[in-house]
Motif scaffolding. Sequence first.
Motif, mmCIF file in Angstrom:
data_model
loop_
_atom_site.group_PDB
_atom_site.id
_atom_site.type_symbol
_atom_site.label_atom_id
_atom_site.label_comp_id
_atom_site.label_asym_id
_atom_site.label_seq_id
_atom_site.Cartn_x
_atom_site.Cartn_y
_atom_site.Cartn_z
ATOM 1 N N TYR A 217 -8.067 31.688 4.531
ATOM 2 C CA TYR A 217 -8.492 32.405 5.728
ATOM 3 C C TYR A 217 -7.385 32.400 6.777
ATOM 4 C CZ TYR A 217 -13.050 31.540 3.603
ATOM 5 O OH TYR A 217 -14.094 31.483 2.714
ATOM 6 N N ARG B 222 -7.690 37.199 0.120
ATOM 7 C CA ARG B 222 -8.203 36.999 -1.232
ATOM 8 C C ARG B 222 -7.337 36.060 -2.056
ATOM 9 N NH1 ARG B 222 -13.468 38.534 -1.356
ATOM 10 N NH2 ARG B 222 -13.757 40.651 -0.549
ATOM 11 N N THR C 67 -10.432 37.035 5.652
ATOM 12 C CA THR C 67 -10.308 36.459 4.316
ATOM 13 C C THR C 67 -9.081 37.035 3.620
ATOM 14 O OG1 THR C 67 -12.693 36.150 4.067
ATOM 15 C CG2 THR C 67 -11.389 36.230 2.048
ATOM 16 N N GLU D 250 -17.069 28.272 2.765
ATOM 17 C CA GLU D 250 -17.538 29.640 3.006
ATOM 18 C C GLU D 250 -18.770 29.654 3.901
ATOM 19 O OE1 GLU D 250 -18.184 31.609 -0.684
ATOM 20 O OE2 GLU D 250 -16.159 31.247 -1.435
#
Length: 238
Positions: free
Chosen positions: A219, A215, A213, A192
């Motif tokens: 990515y 979830r 992103t 991140e």
Amino acid sequence: MRLLIVEDERRLAASLAGGLAAEGFAVEVVHDGREGLRRALDREYDLIILDIMLPGMNGYRVCAEVRATGDHTPILMLTAKDGEYDEAEGLDTGADDYLTKPFSYVVLLARVRALLRRHARGGGAPAIVLGDLTVDPASKRALRGDVEVELTAKEFAVLEHLAINAGQVVSKAQIMENVWDFAYDGDPNIVEVYVSALRRKLDAPFGRRSIITVRGAGYRLATDGGAVHGGAAAGGRG
């Protein structure tokens, strides 16, 4: 290959120098930040191992000064600290990788070799063009239009892996497996930190949103290089 070790703990520095010399590296050691900076600017090295807490000038400043000259020699920072704050601070100064003390020599050697491989990788590979974003593995350059975006070796490696898989969801585990090149035993959330750094450099100044992103999955790098803010791109932070 020539390595520079900038470490004020003399026993540790001597131990690292001895081990790396036994692996065939030509190693120089200094124990002061200012002297480390002078050596880094006056001579050519294939990699620099740089402690953060140094007399004269700390490692963050040494790293920043080296990068300010346009020198992209891989820098592995050693720190007795831990946490994402330190990682982010080092990223801003241009470090390529971190190792938190105490560490295993085997792990340090693996990281040194991984950085050297990554720095030498990419010759002849074609550039990847995604809208106005160009990722060139051969020169290790990233551009927005005609503007070059300065990235560290690790930031570029993360971007390159996302670009190769543009349009597809890439998990944190996949990024770590392909970018770190060794059995990383730290926090996987370090990914991140690098994604955030890429967004600050590649997207924010140009009004783009290229790294989305997904979830719970990972990515995705947009195949059009990222829509202008207010466009259709969607995703979260982190």
